[in-house]
Enzyme design. Structure first.
Site, short mmCIF file in Angstrom:
data_model
loop_
_atom_site.label_atom_id
_atom_site.label_comp_id
_atom_site.label_asym_id
_atom_site.label_seq_id
_atom_site.Cartn_x
_atom_site.Cartn_y
_atom_site.Cartn_z
N ASP A 84 -6.94 -5.14 -6.22
CA ASP A 84 -7.34 -5.19 -4.81
C ASP A 84 -8.68 -5.88 -4.61
OD1 ASP A 84 -5.15 -3.71 -3.83
OD2 ASP A 84 -6.14 -1.79 -4.27
N HIS A 114 -3.67 1.70 10.53
CA HIS A 114 -4.85 2.35 11.10
C HIS A 114 -4.51 3.20 12.31
CE1 HIS A 114 -6.21 -1.16 8.82
NE2 HIS A 114 -7.12 -0.32 8.39
N1 GLN Z 1 -4.94 0.18 -3.02
C1 GLN Z 1 -5.81 0.67 -2.01
C2 GLN Z 1 -5.09 1.67 -1.14
O1 GLN Z 1 -3.91 1.55 -0.98
C3 GLN Z 1 -6.32 -0.47 -1.14
C4 GLN Z 1 -7.27 0.03 -0.09
C5 GLN Z 1 -7.94 -1.07 0.73
O2 GLN Z 1 -7.43 -2.14 0.89
N2 GLN Z 1 -9.07 -0.82 1.28
O3 GLN Z 1 -5.68 2.57 -0.58
#
Ligand code: GLN
Ligand code: ZN
Length: 763
Positions: A609, A704
């Site tokens: 990520d 969100h």
């Molecule tokens: N792998 C993380 C999650 O799913 C990615 C979080 C993010 O992009 N901030 O929470």
């Protein structure tokens, strides 16, 4: 007090200050009080008394430490940009009907059942987030000075020499957003200056000698006419007959041509950031000769102890440049924890290298004394700072030659994977995924069982083995759910991670986790960034056991889940004794070792990520390419250790991707999942435009929001995506991790996501 009187007092200006201070409370008292108020568990009086107590303690400690000018109005219930919107009467009309002014303020910040909140975004290149004011075509500005006058009254009662701090009009408008077809907010600059003029008049009436107007936007390229804006604004404010002395504070970078422009205006003091900038031009601005130069030599946003000798040298060299030098932090200490004494578990060497908010104030005071009375007056402080710096320099934990050699060797060998086509074929052979594969981004809901287990482990109520058992039970649940839903690529759900950076920092050498090093991220949300102090190494695998356990429960592929080097840096306090690029490479090497171990354990897909890729983007255009270069290099270093048949994913979010879109393509991940639900897939066209030709999973719904998207809505998004990307390259996923959602929301939403993918596959 009239301007003439004030001008005569500038002969005895202030000598030491900070630009602002933390406000959450040394033990997050404000966070707790505000959240209780929101939950209806305390009333407004009780909240206000907590807030007033925190202000009183803060001011008292600044005075006791020896500052001779104390910033006030840097307190906030939520955010200083939102406070400024209230100050100038620029809250959006949709909150106007909320009767109570404090509730109106919180409605603008967080929304309520009927009112959508204002947007929030990052404050320059920090991890603080501000509320974005909205300026519509009908917006009128009117002064509402209650907060600032109230705090000044409190300070006066306490006998404090207070200097109110207000976000300056250029910065306020530049960071605001035009809505309902209004022109760019800056078009309203002259109207807004009228309101600031009125404010300055009121402050003068109350005998306030100095006001600080913050204009950090002047050090960026967000506006292309910074010099002209500075000159126009501060000629007008400086030309007022009735006003306090004006201190224009800039920070986070070098002022460049806005510096001589500001110096030509009648303002009395200019603040420059001598940590982020060099101040090289300061000697060449003759108009500074009758001004106070507020020299930010103590780093306000990182946690390292100042080299007092070097800082005193910088200050002394500036003496000729201005009428007088004021010693200051480079920016508000909002960005660092309160004080070191809350840490009772610190390695003594490390402790000696650090300065948190309180320690920075003592550094400012010492430097001011050294500047006034000469180096000998602070020789003891200089000796202590020198000893700390020497100990840091020679500490073996910062000088691990083996890490450095390994990085050079890998970089020299090219750190490259096979061609994208070869990788695609090898991966398809191994994984045999359907068209439009479905997956999720990593985390599943953080259930109360997870939080209880973590708290129980911390308090010693349960042992590590019991904690592990509970986490495995969570993983098993999440795997079962994903199999039932019919997703193609599964995840383990990340229950064992409190935070995607801290989780890795706790397991890597070279990082230190504080006990109480909280800083405000936004509103009542606080984070505790780890301190990256040394050369980074990975003593042992960090995630392999969890992922293998998840994989043992299913025949579907489970994605390994790692955080990328840029994001780990962005959400930590980082060392300042080597280029960020070198630190990034060390973190990348640790992540690379983890990918290789995951692969050896039989994991076929690994996601790294990088949600913070956009965050570290420098404020000046000229610095951007170099940053993106090393950021891409670090990502590639972390992901190029695996075979072509191992599929590398990355995930990005939180951004307008515009300026980093080319870098996203350069990351060359096999699959990129990216936030797109709110931008209606526009990002796909942008990726095509830069020649991106790997697979992509544009987020098809917004995690969100608690809203559950319908099948048809997701199918429509997918068809829209197929206009830009062929089916062989398109993945189907939400736009971010699911940890903030409930299990019910997630189950329903993913059911719809899988159904939509099936519908579109069969089209
Ligand atoms: N792998 C993380 C999650 O799913 C990615 C979080 C993010 O992009 N901030 O929470
Ligand atoms: Zn995300």
């Amino acid at each position: 007090m009239s301007k003439d009187v004030v001008m005569s007092t500038t002969a005895v200006p202030f000598t030491s200050t900070i630009l602002g201070s933390p406000r959450i409370g040394p033990n997050r008292e404000l966070k707790r009080a505000v959240e209780k108020y929101w939950a209806g568990r305390i009333d407004r009086d009780e909240l206000e008394s907590v807030a007033a107590g925190l202000r009183r303690d803060t001011w008292a400690s600044l005075v006791a430490a020896g500052l001779d000018s104390v910033p006030v109005n840097t307190f906030s219930y939520y955010d200083q940009m939102l406070d400024t919107a209230v100050l100038v009467g620029a809250l959006p009309p949709r909150v106007a009907d909320v009767p109570d002014d404090l509730d109106r303020y919180f409605a603008a910040a967080r929304g309520n059942d009927d009112i959508a909140p204002l947007e929030m975004t990052k404050w320059f290149d920090t991890n603080y987030h501000y509320i974005v004011p909205e300026i519509g075509p009908e917006a009128t500005f009117t002064l509402n000075p209650d907060k600032v006058l109230g705090e000044l009254e409190e300070a006066r009662a306490q006998g404090i020499t207070a200097r109110p701090v207000v976000v300056g009009p250029i910065t306020f408008l530049t960071l605001s957003k035009a809505v309902d077809g209004a022109d760019a907010p800056l078009a309203r600059l002259d109207d807004l200056i009228d309101v600031y003029s009125e404010l300055l008049g009121l402050l003068a009436d109350r005998g306030i000698e100095w006001v600080q107007l913050d204009e950090p936007v002047l050090v960026t390229d967000i506006v292309d006419n910074a010099a002209e804006l500075a000159e126009r604004t501060y000629n007008r404010l400086g030309g007022l007959a009735k006003r306090p002395s004006v201190f224009v504070a800039t920070y986070f970078g070098e002022l460049s041509d806005a510096l001589p422009a500001l110096a030509r205006t009648p303002v009395e003091a200019i603040g420059v950031d001598l940590v982020a900038g060099t101040g090289a031009a300061l000697g060449a601005v003759p108009e500074l000769a009758d001004k106070l130069l507020v020299a930010g030599v103590v780093d306000g946003r990182n946690i390292w102890r100042t080299d007092l000798e070097a800082a005193l040298g910088t200050l002394s060299a500036l003496r000729e440049a201005a009428a007088a030098i004021v010693v200051s932090t480079s920016c508000s200490t909002l960005h660092v924890p309160y004080a070191l004494d809350a840490e009772d578990d610190l390695d003594p060497a490390l402790r000696s290298w650090l300065a948190f908010g309180f320690e920075k104030v003592t550094e400012v005071v010492a430097l001011a004394r050294g500047l006034k009375d000469g180096r000998d007056a602070i020789s003891a402080e200089i000796a202590a700072s020198h000893a700390a710096i020497e100990s840091r320099k020679s500490d073996p934990r910062l000088n691990n030659s083996r890490v450095r050699e390994r990085i050079s060797a890998i970089v020299a060998s090219g750190a490259k994977r096979g061609s994208a086509d070869h990788r695609r074929a090898a991966q398809q052979d191994r994984l045999k995924l359907p068209a439009l594969p479905t997956t999720t981004i990593g985390s599943y809901p953080q259930t109360s069982a997870i939080r209880i287990a973590r708290a129980d482990l911390r308090s010693g109520k349960i042992a590590a083995a019991e904690y592990e058992r509970r986490m495995k039970a969570e993983i098993a649940e999440v795997i079962k759910l994903q199999e039932q839903l019919g997703l193609d690529v599964l995840v383990h759900g990340e229950p064992e991670r409190n935070d995607m950076v801290q989780y890795f920092a706790e397991q890597l050498d070279g990082f230190f986790a504080t006990q109480n090093g909280w800083v405000q991220s936004y509103g009542s949300r606080c984070v505790r960034p780890p301190i990256l102090y040394g050369d980074v190494t990975r003593p042992k695998p960090m995630t392999v056991e969890w992922i293998m356990y998840a994989q043992s429960l299913t025949d579907k592929p489970v994605k390994g889940m790692l955080t990328g080097p840029v994001t780990i840096l962005a959400w930590s306090f980082v060392r300042d004794d080597q280029p960020l690029a070198d630190t990034a490479a060390q973190v990348a090497l640790a992540i690379r070792d983890e990918t290789v171990d995951l692969q050896s354990a039989g994991i076929a897909i690994i996601q790294v990520d990088e949600p913070a890729l956009r965050e570290l983007l420098p404020l000046r255009s000229k610095d951007k390419a170099a940053y993106l270069n090393w950021a891409v290099d670090a990502f590639r270093l972390s992901t190029s250790g695996v075979e072509d048949s191992t599929q590398i994913h990355t995930h990005l979010c939180y951004s307008e991707f515009g300026e980093v879109i080319g870098a996203i393509a350069d990351l060359d991940a096999d699959v990129t999942s990216i936030e797109a639900a709110r931008s209606h897939m526009e990002v796909l066209g942008d990726l095509n435009a830069v020649g991106f030709s790997n697979s992509v999973g544009p987020g098809v719904y917004d995690i969100h929001s608690p809203r559950v998207p319908g099948v048809e809505e997701i199918a429509t998004s997918l068809r829209e995506a197929l206009d830009a990307v062929p089916a062989e390259r398109l993945w189907v996923n939400p736009d971010c991790g699911l940890k903030t959602r409930t299990t019910d929301e997630v189950t329903e939403s993913l059911k719809h996501l899988v159904a939509a993918a099936a519908e579109v596959r069969g089209r």
